[in-house]
Design an enzyme around this catalytic site. Sequence first.
Site, mmCIF file in Angstrom:
data_model
loop_
_atom_site.group_PDB
_atom_site.id
_atom_site.type_symbol
_atom_site.label_atom_id
_atom_site.label_comp_id
_atom_site.label_asym_id
_atom_site.label_seq_id
_atom_site.Cartn_x
_atom_site.Cartn_y
_atom_site.Cartn_z
ATOM 1 N N GLU A 123 0.828 -1.214 0.000
ATOM 2 C CA GLU A 123 0.000 0.000 0.000
ATOM 3 C C GLU A 123 0.860 1.262 0.000
ATOM 4 O OE1 GLU A 123 -3.105 -0.192 -1.137
ATOM 5 O OE2 GLU A 123 -3.618 -1.466 0.574
ATOM 6 N N SER A 162 -25.933 7.874 -14.816
ATOM 7 C CA SER A 162 -25.544 6.859 -13.840
ATOM 8 C C SER A 162 -26.749 6.514 -12.971
ATOM 9 C CB SER A 162 -24.419 7.395 -12.950
ATOM 10 O OG SER A 162 -24.323 6.616 -11.771
ATOM 11 N N ALA A 217 -15.448 3.322 -1.004
ATOM 12 C CA ALA A 217 -15.119 2.256 -0.059
ATOM 13 C C ALA A 217 -13.671 1.814 -0.180
ATOM 14 C CB ALA A 217 -16.057 1.072 -0.278
ATOM 15 N N SER A 258 -11.747 0.945 -5.367
ATOM 16 C CA SER A 258 -11.477 1.384 -6.746
ATOM 17 C C SER A 258 -12.716 1.488 -7.607
ATOM 18 C CB SER A 258 -10.484 0.447 -7.430
ATOM 19 O OG SER A 258 -9.250 0.556 -6.836
ATOM 20 N N SER A 259 -13.758 2.087 -7.050
ATOM 21 C CA SER A 259 -14.935 2.310 -7.893
ATOM 22 C C SER A 259 -14.576 3.249 -9.040
ATOM 23 C CB SER A 259 -16.096 2.868 -7.066
ATOM 24 O OG SER A 259 -15.712 4.029 -6.374
ATOM 25 N N ASP A 309 -4.698 0.675 -9.170
ATOM 26 C CA ASP A 309 -6.115 0.315 -9.310
ATOM 27 C C ASP A 309 -6.473 0.024 -10.766
ATOM 28 O OD1 ASP A 309 -5.924 1.167 -6.724
ATOM 29 O OD2 ASP A 309 -7.037 3.028 -7.035
HETATM 30 C C1 GLA Z 1 -5.378 4.457 -3.911
HETATM 31 C C2 GLA Z 1 -4.699 4.874 -5.209
HETATM 32 C C3 GLA Z 1 -3.651 3.846 -5.619
HETATM 33 C C4 GLA Z 1 -2.698 3.517 -4.475
HETATM 34 C C5 GLA Z 1 -3.479 3.229 -3.195
HETATM 35 C C6 GLA Z 1 -2.574 3.063 -2.007
HETATM 36 O O1 GLA Z 1 -6.121 3.289 -4.110
HETATM 37 O O2 GLA Z 1 -5.652 4.988 -6.222
HETATM 38 O O3 GLA Z 1 -2.944 4.330 -6.737
HETATM 39 O O4 GLA Z 1 -1.763 4.535 -4.285
HETATM 40 O O5 GLA Z 1 -4.406 4.258 -2.899
HETATM 41 O O6 GLA Z 1 -1.796 1.922 -2.130
#
Ligand code: GLA
Length: 409
Positions: free
Chosen positions: A53, A87, A142, A145-146, A196
């Site tokens: 992360e 949407s 949340a 990665s929406s 993401d």
């Molecule tokens: C978000 C960002 C990613 C990444 C994470 C942390 O999801 O979109 O690019 O930096 O935070 O790991």
Amino acid sequence: MTSPTTPAPAPVWLPAWEAADGAARVRALFTATFDAEPAGTFSAPGRVNLIGEHTDYNGGLALPIAIEHRTWAAVSLREDSRVRLVSAQGQGVWECDLDEVAPGTVQGWGAYLAGVAWALRQSGRTVPGFEVAVDSCVPFGAGLSSSAALEASLAIGLDSLLGLGLGGDDEGRVVLAAACVRAENEIAGAATGGMDQAASLRARDGFALALDCLDSSVHHEPFAPEGCELLVIDTRAPHSLNDGQYASRRATCDAAAEALGVPTLRHWLDAAEGGVDGAVAAADAVLTDDVARRRVRHVLTEIDRTRRAHVAMRAGDWGAFGVLMDASHTSLRDDYEVTVPELDVAVEAARAAGALGARMTGGGFGGSSIALVPAGTSAAVADAVVAAYADHGFGAPAFLTSRAAGPAA
Ligand code: GLA
């Protein structure tokens, strides 16, 4: 605090939609809004990052999976340059002229989609206007990665309808992912790092994506943890990646790399003598600011943990994997300072209820925690988290489970 006689409410579960259901929803929304049939329907997954992360923008390693929860897009091309979007989660039609899209010109959720078309144009492709209807079972805000799922659903749709030929292999998908990253960074104004979009477009069904952000190379590692399952806890604490906190972490890392005289912190780790401990000690000796030292310590140790977690995954050693998840969370909480009490309490309650390991996932500041739990115990662990939230006076969380799912299609 609740009294011992007040029963905690039942956990809320967020199931993934069946593919036919997602496609039918966006077809119906498209037809109702634009009074025509769409030319095609496409979908792209959200992701859970298992470990690694805040490493992507430091040239580091990450280990995400695509989840079964997806965003669907019904798409038709236009002959002019108008963009019209609807949407199921929004209100009304979002419109712009693609010819006028540039950094700073568009706001709101439509910027993520108009930005993808803008970025494909920037890469030399001819892209006309379009109409899109979207709907999603990826929970918003949340940390799953929406936004990448939204971008990728259109990227794969435009690729298919325009015959760009990029979606057919990983090399082409790298180009699509790069367009999605530019859309997010330059048009939507979130300085995110690219993990993401890689997960949403480049993951493989049944595999974790071992992503090396130094050169964007990937390795697909089978992920079906024997005897365990993955529980995702959406804290429902407010979460945003364009409110300055994320960008400030990134800026601190960039400044530290510059002070250390390397292009990225990954270069520093790889060049250091004495492994990760040597790299941390050597960075401490150069950096004068305590905050910068702690941020760098997180990044260096997290890249090292991700490397070791990949080894543990390959060996099927889920006990070792869980220990690394725990250590990742501690580092994100204490050194990188991106957790919130809701993330910490979810992790602690899951561990106390038998998880092999638990950590926050995604950018932090709200969002979701994940727990690797013994198979068949997700419901019991969810009960324990709900009870802990009630004890702390937090709002109710929501839960989902997922296997490693397939990419945008
Ligand atoms: C978000 C960002 C990613 C990444 C994470 C942390 O999801 O979109 O690019 O930096 O935070 O790991």
